[in-house]
Design an enzyme around this catalytic site. Structure first.
Site, PDB file in Angstrom:
ATOM      1  CE1 TYR A 145      -6.601   6.516  14.052  1.00  0.00           C
ATOM      2  CE2 TYR A 145      -5.582   6.538  16.206  1.00  0.00           C
ATOM      3  CZ  TYR A 145      -6.131   5.840  14.985  1.00  0.00           C
ATOM      4  OH  TYR A 145      -6.674   4.609  15.317  1.00  0.00           O
ATOM      5  CG  ASP A 186     -16.333   8.480   1.934  1.00  0.00           C
ATOM      6  OD1 ASP A 186     -16.282   8.507   2.914  1.00  0.00           O
ATOM      7  OD2 ASP A 186     -15.796   9.323   1.152  1.00  0.00           O
ATOM      8  CB  VAL A 187     -18.425   5.692   6.824  1.00  0.00           C
ATOM      9  CG1 VAL A 187     -18.474   4.165   6.345  1.00  0.00           C
ATOM     10  CG2 VAL A 187     -16.862   6.087   6.932  1.00  0.00           C
ATOM     11  CG  ASN A 234     -13.548  -1.364  11.961  1.00  0.00           C
ATOM     12  OD1 ASN A 234     -12.648  -1.630  12.587  1.00  0.00           O
ATOM     13  ND2 ASN A 234     -12.973  -1.589  10.632  1.00  0.00           N
ATOM     14  CE  LYS A 269      -9.853   5.926  16.054  1.00  0.00           C
ATOM     15  NZ  LYS A 269     -10.926   4.984  15.352  1.00  0.00           N
TER      16      LYS A 269
HETATM   17  C1  BGC Z   1      -3.225   3.211  15.591  1.00  0.00           C
HETATM   18  C2  BGC Z   1      -1.895   2.516  15.407  1.00  0.00           C
HETATM   19  C3  BGC Z   1      -1.253   2.379  16.764  1.00  0.00           C
HETATM   20  C4  BGC Z   1      -2.106   2.027  17.773  1.00  0.00           C
HETATM   21  C5  BGC Z   1      -1.142   1.923  19.092  1.00  0.00           C
HETATM   22  C6  BGC Z   1      -3.753   2.708  16.861  1.00  0.00           C
HETATM   23  O1  BGC Z   1      -5.099   3.363  17.182  1.00  0.00           O
HETATM   24  O2  BGC Z   1      -3.907   3.332  14.284  1.00  0.00           O
HETATM   25  O3  BGC Z   1      -1.313   3.079  14.439  1.00  0.00           O
HETATM   26  O4  BGC Z   1      -0.107   1.471  16.691  1.00  0.00           O
HETATM   27  O5  BGC Z   1      -3.004   2.835  17.976  1.00  0.00           O
HETATM   28  O6  BGC Z   1      -0.351   3.140  19.197  1.00  0.00           O
END
Ligand code: BGC
Length: 271
Positions: free
Chosen positions: A169, A69-70, A96, A173
């Protein structure tokens, strides 16, 4: 797709986190084809990781699967220990492993927030730190590569495109982008190259609902000027170039591999 960089990574040892599926699996295949030995990290779906090891070995390559588990420091340490014991060192880390836990913001739980941040961001921190320590210990070995080591931070177009319903998310990122750049600035003088790859919509399990029906696929294609969904090997090929000596002067850059998704497709007619 032909890979024109055959064996460009001969003699190098790579670790791909989340290497048993999607983008990670294609990356492991591409690195192996380019001549690297590949450690395939996984957490779930052990059978897939072992199947990929067998596939690479049947193709004449060298690979091993390592469970970890990273987001857990002790597990990352054990993973690196095993890799270094087996192959002596590491030349390439592809950080990744990534997850989504989507929810409307007003319903997002702390657990959904923390899980995504801990895998997508803390996981990159822990793995990159372990890799950097080994790169520093070993230094440049000119017969292997002109740099002491390469790190790819796998990000997403959502490091620049805001994403409603995916605040955890996109935040992870966006943070990974500055993590990558700051680290690149810090370790470049050690001849360690850190770069990012930001995939767009790639056909993998993480976004299955976005492409599995013709209606969903048509909607998704409206966001992609190149009018095709990405395939995992689109990313695998980009990784091979970005960790090879062919890109030796590329430092702290993000390569958007997205069919033009970051080009504000709505403005082709609007504005
Ligand atoms: C997400 C995907 C998405 C894509 C473009 C990615 O980083 O994990 O679910 O389809 O971005 O929106």
């Amino acid at each position: 797709m032909p890979l024109s960089m055959e064996k460009v990574l001969a003699g190098q040892r790579a670790l791909v986190t989340g290497g048993n599926s999607g983008i990670g699996a294609a990356t492991a295949r591409a690195l192996a084809k380019a001549g690297a030995r590949v450690a395939i990290n996984y957490l779930f779906n052990e059978a897939d990781a072992h199947a990929l090891v067998n596939e690479i070995q049947a193709d004449g390559g060298e690979a091993m699967a390592i469970k970890a588990d990273v987001s857990q420091e002790d597990q990352v340490r054990a993973m690196f220990d095993r890799m270094l014991k087996t192959w002596g060192t590491i030349d390439i880390l592809v950080a990744n492993a990534g997850i989504q836990r989507d929810a409307p913001f007003h319903e997002m739980t702390l657990d959904q927030w923390e899980k995504v941040l801990s895998v997508n961001l803390t996981g990159q921190f822990l793995c990159a730190q372990a890799a950097v320590r080994e790169f520093m210990r070993r230094g440049v070995v000119p017969e292997v590569s002109c740099s002491a080591g390469k790190i790819i931070s796998m990000s997403s177009v959502h490091d620049v495109i805001p994403w409603a319903g995916h605040v955890n998310y996109a935040a992870s990122k966006g943070a990974a982008l500055m993590f990558m750049k700051s680290l690149a600035q810090e370790v470049a003088h050690l001849k360690i190259r850190v770069n990012g790859i930001s995939p767009g919509a790639i056909r993998t399990p993480i976004n299955r609902t976005a492409w599995e029906t013709p209606e969903a696929e048509a909607e998704l294609l409206k966001l992609i000027p190149y009018e095709r969904i990405g395939e995992p090997m689109d990313i695998g090929h980009a990784v091979v170039w970005l960790v090879s000596d062919a890109s030796d002067y590329v430092i702290g850059t993000t390569l958007y591999v997205d069919g033009g998704m970051t080009l504000y497709p709505g403005f082709r007619e609007g504005g």
